[in-house]
Design a protein around this motif. Structure first.
Motif, mmCIF file in Angstrom:
data_model
loop_
_atom_site.group_PDB
_atom_site.id
_atom_site.type_symbol
_atom_site.label_atom_id
_atom_site.label_comp_id
_atom_site.label_asym_id
_atom_site.label_seq_id
_atom_site.Cartn_x
_atom_site.Cartn_y
_atom_site.Cartn_z
ATOM 1 N N ARG A 1 4.661 -2.901 4.569
ATOM 2 C CA ARG A 1 5.490 -3.902 3.878
ATOM 3 C C ARG A 1 6.947 -3.721 4.274
ATOM 4 O O ARG A 1 7.404 -2.568 4.383
ATOM 5 C CB ARG A 1 5.490 -3.664 2.378
ATOM 6 C CG ARG A 1 4.408 -4.099 1.452
ATOM 7 C CD ARG A 1 3.074 -3.990 1.803
ATOM 8 N NE ARG A 1 2.204 -4.407 0.691
ATOM 9 C CZ ARG A 1 0.901 -4.491 0.804
ATOM 10 N NH1 ARG A 1 0.316 -4.215 1.951
ATOM 11 N NH2 ARG A 1 0.157 -4.853 -0.213
ATOM 12 N N ASN B 1 4.750 7.030 0.045
ATOM 13 C CA ASN B 1 4.557 5.732 -0.580
ATOM 14 C C ASN B 1 3.129 5.776 -1.118
ATOM 15 O O ASN B 1 2.204 5.310 -0.477
ATOM 16 C CB ASN B 1 4.712 4.608 0.459
ATOM 17 C CG ASN B 1 4.311 3.257 -0.109
ATOM 18 O OD1 ASN B 1 4.252 3.075 -1.328
ATOM 19 N ND2 ASN B 1 4.007 2.314 0.765
ATOM 20 N N PRO B 2 2.958 6.401 -2.297
ATOM 21 C CA PRO B 2 1.594 6.637 -2.772
ATOM 22 C C PRO B 2 1.005 5.361 -3.367
ATOM 23 O O PRO B 2 1.742 4.388 -3.576
ATOM 24 C CB PRO B 2 1.812 7.688 -3.871
ATOM 25 C CG PRO B 2 3.144 7.333 -4.440
ATOM 26 C CD PRO B 2 3.964 6.845 -3.256
ATOM 27 N N PRO B 3 -0.294 5.349 -3.665
ATOM 28 C CA PRO B 3 -0.846 4.207 -4.406
ATOM 29 C C PRO B 3 -0.146 4.139 -5.757
ATOM 30 O O PRO B 3 -0.064 5.159 -6.438
ATOM 31 C CB PRO B 3 -2.322 4.594 -4.581
ATOM 32 C CG PRO B 3 -2.590 5.670 -3.575
ATOM 33 C CD PRO B 3 -1.290 6.393 -3.396
ATOM 34 N N TYR B 4 0.389 2.971 -6.129
ATOM 35 C CA TYR B 4 1.118 2.933 -7.411
ATOM 36 C C TYR B 4 0.837 1.712 -8.268
ATOM 37 O O TYR B 4 1.562 1.433 -9.222
ATOM 38 C CB TYR B 4 2.612 3.137 -7.201
ATOM 39 C CG TYR B 4 3.370 2.163 -6.304
ATOM 40 C CD1 TYR B 4 3.540 0.824 -6.666
ATOM 41 C CD2 TYR B 4 3.973 2.606 -5.135
ATOM 42 C CE1 TYR B 4 4.275 -0.036 -5.862
ATOM 43 C CE2 TYR B 4 4.711 1.758 -4.328
ATOM 44 C CZ TYR B 4 4.861 0.427 -4.692
ATOM 45 O OH TYR B 4 5.597 -0.417 -3.904
HETATM 46 N N1 GLN Z 1 3.888 -2.520 -2.557
HETATM 47 C C1 GLN Z 1 2.462 -2.640 -2.530
HETATM 48 C C2 GLN Z 1 2.051 -3.921 -3.230
HETATM 49 O O1 GLN Z 1 2.677 -4.351 -4.145
HETATM 50 C C3 GLN Z 1 1.779 -1.458 -3.175
HETATM 51 C C4 GLN Z 1 1.919 -0.271 -2.337
HETATM 52 C C5 GLN Z 1 1.430 0.973 -2.995
HETATM 53 O O2 GLN Z 1 0.641 1.010 -3.957
HETATM 54 N N2 GLN Z 1 1.918 2.028 -2.487
HETATM 55 O O3 GLN Z 1 1.070 -4.527 -2.847
#
Ligand code: GLN
Length: 298
Positions: free
Chosen positions: A106, A201-204
């Motif tokens: 992204r 940039n972990p899953p968030y």
């Molecule tokens: N930014 C991403 C999104 O909104 C999520 C990325 C992440 O979880 N690291 O789709």
């Protein structure tokens, strides 16, 4: 696209006409960027640059190219991301191979890369760790812009690491990036060197919110790379739990997050009492996006 019978001039499937038809079709099917999608798909089909479409507007497509376009447009109309359809995506002015095993890079994430470059530029031979490297885009962009850096990049997914490894070779930085498979810190051998910086940039995304995201993301991107647990903060807690075990004193922690998470993450960092003041950096769209802090010297 429909077959045509008569062939007056305006019925020829020229570059111009295919672009117009595809744009309006993808718009009807919910794409946010139908014209751009149409151009990227057609340039991919014709093995040319987007600009070459404009200089060949009146070229008629071959039957084979029309067939390829038809298939790509059908898949795009079902929300399959353009980057997966063409197999690559630009990030930080570098081109990265992507497939469904990795999150699509992204533009938001360029903020994280810029911040880390800015803070590490003065160091010579810095050792960096990236947790959850996916396509490798962060580690590779850092390697390109910090030419003396030595990087360890971790991912739990072996198929993601295959993509990352190919991307590192493509950009000529494979000698300076070590890829390790494993679940965050568990990937590191106990005797591994400590780091000057830990980047992630972990899953968030909150687990419950994944299905509410755009269909492009929810239906096609790997949930493993998105799902941050019930409150979206699971990985930040896990990163913070061991960060100072692996950071050198004075080492940098830099993580991407969503705007709403910046404050809770700041509180999590402060509650460890192991870091100096927390800094939050906005992305190009003005959203809070990157949290950084430096590990205490003692
Ligand atoms: N930014 C991403 C999104 O909104 C999520 C990325 C992440 O979880 N690291 O789709």
């Amino acid at each position: 696209m429909p077959e045509t019978t008569a062939s007056p001039q305006e019925d020829r499937w020229t570059v111009r006409r295919i672009l117009e038809w595809t744009t309006s079709h993808l718009k009807k099917h919910g794409s946010d960027s139908p014209r751009l999608d149409a151009e990227i798909l057609l340039a991919h089909t014709r093995h040319c640059s987007r600009i070459a479409l404009y200089t060949n507007f009146d070229d008629e497509l071959t039957d084979a190219h029309r067939q390829t376009m038809r298939e790509l447009v059908q898949r795009r109309a079902k929300a399959e991301p353009v980057a997966y359809l063409v197999g690559h995506r630009e990030f930080f002015s570098l081109d990265f191979e992507v497939n469904r095993e990795v999150l699509i890079p992204r533009p938001d994430t360029e903020t994280l890369v810029l911040k880390v470059i800015e803070l590490l530029k003065p160091l010579s031979g810095p050792k960096l760790l990236e947790l959850g490297t996916g396509s490798g885009c962060i580690a590779i962009a850092l390697a390109k812009h910090l030419p003396t850096a030595v990087i360890t990049a971790v991912d739990i997914s072996s198929t993601a690491l295959e993509v990352a490894g190919r991307n590192a070779k493509r950009h000529g930085v494979e000698q300076r990036i070590e890829f390790l498979e494993g679940d965050l810190w568990a990937a590191l051998p106990a005797d591994h060197d400590k780091f000057d910086a830990v980047v992630s940039n972990p899953p968030y995304i909150c687990s419950d919110e994944i299905q509410t995201l755009d269909a492009d993301v929810a239906k096609h991107e790997p949930h493993l790379a998105l799902d941050g647990g019930s409150d979206g903060l699971t990985f930040y807690r896990r990163i913070l739990a061991d960060a100072t075990k692996w950071l050198k004193p004075g080492g940098l922690l830099a993580v991407e997050c969503s705007g709403e998470q910046a404050e809770p993450i700041q509180l999590l960092v402060e509650s460890t009492k192991q870091f100096g003041p927390v800094q939050v950096t906005k992305d190009a769209a003005g959203k809070l996006r990157v949290v950084t802090a430096v590990a205490n010297l003692f």
